[in-house]
Design a protein around this motif. Structure first.
Motif, short mmCIF file in Angstrom:
data_model
loop_
_atom_site.label_atom_id
_atom_site.label_comp_id
_atom_site.label_asym_id
_atom_site.label_seq_id
_atom_site.Cartn_x
_atom_site.Cartn_y
_atom_site.Cartn_z
N ASP A 316 -7.20 -13.93 67.82
CA ASP A 316 -7.04 -14.79 68.99
C ASP A 316 -5.63 -15.38 69.01
O ASP A 316 -5.15 -15.88 67.99
CB ASP A 316 -8.06 -15.92 68.98
N LEU A 317 -4.99 -15.35 70.18
CA LEU A 317 -3.68 -15.95 70.37
C LEU A 317 -3.83 -17.20 71.23
O LEU A 317 -4.44 -17.15 72.30
CB LEU A 317 -2.73 -14.97 71.06
N ASP A 318 -3.25 -18.29 70.78
CA ASP A 318 -3.26 -19.54 71.52
C ASP A 318 -1.85 -19.82 72.02
O ASP A 318 -0.97 -20.19 71.23
CB ASP A 318 -3.76 -20.67 70.61
N LEU A 319 -1.62 -19.63 73.31
CA LEU A 319 -0.28 -19.82 73.86
C LEU A 319 0.16 -21.27 73.80
O LEU A 319 1.35 -21.57 73.69
CB LEU A 319 -0.23 -19.31 75.30
N GLU A 320 -0.79 -22.18 73.86
CA GLU A 320 -0.47 -23.60 73.78
C GLU A 320 0.29 -23.93 72.49
O GLU A 320 1.22 -24.75 72.48
CB GLU A 320 -1.76 -24.42 73.86
#
Length: 346
Positions: A316-320
């Protein structure tokens, strides 16, 4: 919505003269603190504005799940065999609820092992003959699974030139292309490949991405440009035949993630095509790479595969988190560029 504030994108100013700062501060103080804190210092971050304009804004949309395929090359006898193998990997990613799935560079060279009526392997000049079948296969799978599929690279012909082209297949049936920009000596000498002549970034409902193929990632300038255009995730399909090539791509992927405070998703081919020249040896591993800062793993690796195994990895990538470290991380490498000393890539 942006970070839960009750303002839609069509309420935001579209002109560069619009009072972005006042509007965002009014509706979302948290967003203001991240985006506009340094506007007065001339350090406005344009990627936030573009993200607002395309609607990539809610907390849910700030996260995406990616899968990367360590594609196992082996001799096949038909396009149907290729299609079945591709579908197997895509169904695997779908079972993990991936938003994006990445295939490696040159994985369609497996089609050359089908051979001709004389039992000889096909040549690189014949590989573009499969382009329509390749596109149709991936278009249908993207629409069926509702995933964004980076279909590795496939060799296409334009006029009398061959190009090594990454393809992005959207869930709605659209197809975007990015030709490889930096061509290795082997690609030039043995396969007569031509380089692409421009870089694009691609807007998706999950964020802005770029596709830079293998050797491309070894050039810091082109990744700077991708980041300046708004890319937060770099997808890097790769194909390397030994440890030296693999580690060049891997180490520079880490460097580009640190320099630009972006995610890099990379993968390579594994296995062997005994009858296809320059595809007999493969050394590959998928990885999802992050900047090296507190919100991320210390080694800058969210997930990596087992070297030279047939498998799919997912993360999972969290751009925040990217936006947070760009503004207030242990280091702020993107913001602290010395553009008075060297070019500001735009």
């Amino acid at each position: 919505m942006f970070y839960g504030c009750n303002v839609s994108c069509n309420q935001l100013p579209t002109s560069s003269n619009g009072d972005w700062s006042a509007l965002i501060q009014r509706f979302s103080p948290h967003s203001y603190s991240i985006i506009y804190k340094r506007k007065e210092e001339g350090r406005f971050l344009p990627d936030f504005r573009s993200r607002l304009e395309v609607g990539v804004s809610s907390p849910k949309m700030m996260k995406l799940r990616v899968s990367a395929v360590q594609y196992h090359l082996h001799t096949i006898n038909s396009f149907e065999e290729f299609a079945n193998q591709v579908e197997h990997y895509i169904k695997t990613a779908q079972e993990f609820d991936a938003d994006f799935v990445l295939f490696p560079e040159f994985f369609t060279t497996q089609l050359m092992s089908i051979g001709n009526e004389q039992g000889q392997p096909l040549t690189i000049q014949e590989l573009p003959d499969f382009t329509e079948q390749y596109r149709s296969l991936f278009i249908n799978l993207a629409k069926k699974t509702k995933m964004h599929i980076i279909g590795g690279t496939h060799v296409i012909r334009k006029g009398d030139r061959l190009y090594n082209v990454a393809h992005l297949f959207y869930p709605d049936g659209r197809v975007a292309e990015q030709a490889k920009l930096h061509i290795t000596p082997t690609e030039v000498k043995e396969w007569n490949m031509s380089p692409g002549d421009g870089l694009q970034v691609f807007e998706t409902e999950k964020g802005t991405i770029a596709m830079l193929t293998c050797y491309d990632i070894e050039f810091p300038e082109i990744v700077r440009i991708a980041k300046a255009k708004g890319a937060d995730v770099i997808f890097c399909p790769s194909c390397t035949d030994d440890r030296h090539g693999f580690h060049r791509v891997r180490y520079t992927s880490h460097a580009r993630a640190i320099e630009n405070q972006v995610y890099v998703v990379t993968t390579g081919t594994v296995g062997s095509l005994p009858t296809v020249d320059f595809m007999r040896a493969n050394f590959g591993q998928a990885a999802v790479i992050t900047p090296n800062d507190i919100p991320f793993p210390p080694r800058g690796i969210l997930v990596e595969g087992e070297i030279n195994h047939d498998m799919v990895v997912t993360a999972d990538l969290d751009l925040e988190l990217l936006y947070q470290v760009r503004e207030s991380g242990s280091v702020t490498t993107w913001r602290d560029r010395r553009t008075d000393l060297y070019p500001d890539w735009k």
